[in-house]
Design an enzyme around this catalytic site. Structure first.
Site, PDB file in Angstrom:
ATOM      1  N   LYS A   9       0.979  -1.090  -0.038  1.00  0.00           N
ATOM      2  CA  LYS A   9      -0.044  -0.068  -0.302  1.00  0.00           C
ATOM      3  C   LYS A   9       0.940   1.306  -0.060  1.00  0.00           C
ATOM      4  O   LYS A   9       1.999   1.311   0.505  1.00  0.00           O
ATOM      5  CB  LYS A   9      -1.003  -0.090   1.142  1.00  0.00           C
ATOM      6  CG  LYS A   9      -0.328   0.025   2.699  1.00  0.00           C
ATOM      7  CD  LYS A   9       0.151   1.451   3.221  1.00  0.00           C
ATOM      8  CE  LYS A   9       0.813   1.167   4.806  1.00  0.00           C
ATOM      9  NZ  LYS A   9       1.696   2.223   5.180  1.00  0.00           N
ATOM     10  N   PRO A  98       9.582  -5.250   0.896  1.00  0.00           N
ATOM     11  CA  PRO A  98      10.542  -5.242   1.797  1.00  0.00           C
ATOM     12  C   PRO A  98      10.023  -5.077   3.123  1.00  0.00           C
ATOM     13  O   PRO A  98       8.941  -4.318   3.351  1.00  0.00           O
ATOM     14  CB  PRO A  98      11.703  -4.100   1.242  1.00  0.00           C
ATOM     15  CG  PRO A  98      10.762  -3.378   0.211  1.00  0.00           C
ATOM     16  CD  PRO A  98       9.711  -4.272  -0.274  1.00  0.00           C
ATOM     17  N   LEU A 103       5.252  -0.110   3.756  1.00  0.00           N
ATOM     18  CA  LEU A 103       4.573  -0.579   2.543  1.00  0.00           C
ATOM     19  C   LEU A 103       3.461  -1.653   2.953  1.00  0.00           C
ATOM     20  O   LEU A 103       2.790  -1.874   2.061  1.00  0.00           O
ATOM     21  CB  LEU A 103       5.364  -1.106   1.409  1.00  0.00           C
ATOM     22  CG  LEU A 103       6.565  -0.101   0.642  1.00  0.00           C
ATOM     23  CD1 LEU A 103       7.451  -0.942  -0.119  1.00  0.00           C
ATOM     24  CD2 LEU A 103       5.707   0.790  -0.184  1.00  0.00           C
ATOM     25  N   GLY A 105       3.633  -4.723   3.854  1.00  0.00           N
ATOM     26  CA  GLY A 105       3.626  -6.027   3.582  1.00  0.00           C
ATOM     27  C   GLY A 105       3.342  -7.010   4.592  1.00  0.00           C
ATOM     28  O   GLY A 105       2.496  -7.855   4.292  1.00  0.00           O
ATOM     29  N   SER A 107       1.243  -6.636   7.046  1.00  0.00           N
ATOM     30  CA  SER A 107      -0.051  -6.509   7.334  1.00  0.00           C
ATOM     31  C   SER A 107      -0.885  -7.219   6.144  1.00  0.00           C
ATOM     32  O   SER A 107      -1.730  -7.810   6.301  1.00  0.00           O
ATOM     33  CB  SER A 107      -0.398  -4.979   7.687  1.00  0.00           C
ATOM     34  OG  SER A 107       0.335  -4.666   8.710  1.00  0.00           O
ATOM     35  N   ASP A 141      -3.015  -1.752  10.283  1.00  0.00           N
ATOM     36  CA  ASP A 141      -3.110  -1.797   8.919  1.00  0.00           C
ATOM     37  C   ASP A 141      -3.694  -2.968   8.254  1.00  0.00           C
ATOM     38  O   ASP A 141      -4.177  -2.800   7.152  1.00  0.00           O
ATOM     39  CB  ASP A 141      -1.795  -1.664   8.197  1.00  0.00           C
ATOM     40  CG  ASP A 141      -1.119  -0.449   8.394  1.00  0.00           C
ATOM     41  OD1 ASP A 141      -1.710   0.486   8.964  1.00  0.00           O
ATOM     42  OD2 ASP A 141       0.079  -0.330   8.039  1.00  0.00           O
TER      43      ASP A 141
END
Ligand code: C5P
Length: 299
Positions: A9, A98, A103, A105, A107, A141
């Site tokens: 995201k 990463p 970003l 990832g 979650s 998130d």
């Protein structure tokens, strides 16, 4: 074998409003999913052993923990606690996003596993637990990633209101390989007052939410003025590597450099896919992790 993709995201806006009594912060943000994604494979083998849950987690790509510190592990345990199914759950994660990068990832992986487990439980005729409650308990998130797409996110991250997705605008994502920003540390640096003493206004987020509802954003150039992240003021000055990267991205003529979440990825809004690929290639050659990625809608 069940398969899913777990998208990254970007926070197009991120405003941190005040400290809550539970130690978290109230925020207002527009989240949007990206084409960059982890891959998740799940094999569920029913068992009639007395210990009813067994988890096997394998990780390829970026080295996420393959144990109970991984959000995926916590999501499976909480789904199990709510349903008491008897099975071995074997998860293979291919990490392209990463870690400690802002970003989302981990979650997103957890939300994807929850969706796959739900589909499996429904097919078994089992009752489906309250996914929203499980998602909130795994991480702030995770509720957003149950839907993905574009959304106005508030509270601690648990209130998720879908918005019309933007066109697939292209970004270059880049991160210095040795920099990771711990989320809790970044929130502390903001020194926000308790929520009761805070103005609950989020002008940047409100402006973007209104524009998304009215539909005037049709080009990346028209999106650029709406982008905002409160963390930039505290995270960028603390990491000279991020400042140097931001300068390089500006020289490569991105429309705007935006910090992703609390960092450590920087996202550069690009004019086109070709522009994003060119900048990603240049940054990779300079030793950065970098990928071109576009905005994607839900599902
Ligand atoms: O919920 P999550 O595990 O992602 O949060 C990591 C840390 O970030 C929390 O322990 C908290 O310190 C901080 N946080 C916060 N307010 C939020 C989300 C996260 O203070 N809304």
């Amino acid at each position: 074998m069940l398969k899913g993709t777990a998208p990254a995201k970007i926070n197009l806006t991120l405003e941190v409003l005040g400290r809550r009594e539970d130690g978290y912060h109230a925020l207002a943000s527009v989240f949007h999913t990206l084409s960059l994604a982890d891959e998740v494979e799940l094999a569920i083998t029913p068992t009639d052993r007395s210990r009813s849950l067994e988890i096997v987690l394998e990780v390829e790509g970026f080295p996420a923990p393959a144990n109970s510190r991984n959000c995926v592990w916590q999501a499976i345990e909480r789904f199990w606690a709510a349903t008491l199914f008897k099975a071995q759950v074997h998860v293979r994660l291919h990490k392209r996003i990463p870690l400690q990068a802002g970003l989302g990832g981990g979650s997103s992986d957890a939300a994807t596993v929850l969706r796959l487990l739900t589909g499996w439980a429904q097919a078994q005729g089992m009752p489906v637990p309250d996914l929203q409650a499980i998602a909130e308990s795994v991480g702030s998130d995770v509720p957003f990633f149950l839907q993905g797409g574009c959304a106005y996110v508030s509270g601690r991250g648990e209130h998720v209101e879908p918005l019309p997705a933007l066109p697939p605008f292209w970004w270059v994502l880049a991160k210095p390989p040795s920099v990771g920003v711990p989320t809790g540390w970044a929130y502390q640096q903001l020194h926000r007052p308790p929520l009761a003493d805070s103005a609950l206004e989020a002008p940047c987020t409100k402006k973007l939410v209104d524009a998304l509802r009215q539909g005037p954003i049709s080009t990346p150039e028209s999106l650029a003025p709406y982008l905002h992240n409160d963390f930039e003021a505290v995270v960028l000055p603390a990491f000279s590597e991020l400042q140097a990267l931001a300068e390089q991205m500006k020289r490569l003529e991105v429309l705007r450099v935006l910090l992703c979440g609390s960092g450590a990825t920087l996202a550069g809004l690009c004019h086109s896919e070709a522009h994003a690929s060119r900048v990603a290639h240049t940054l990779q050659q300079k030793g950065y992790w970098s990928e071109a990625s576009c905005l994607v809608g839900a599902g």
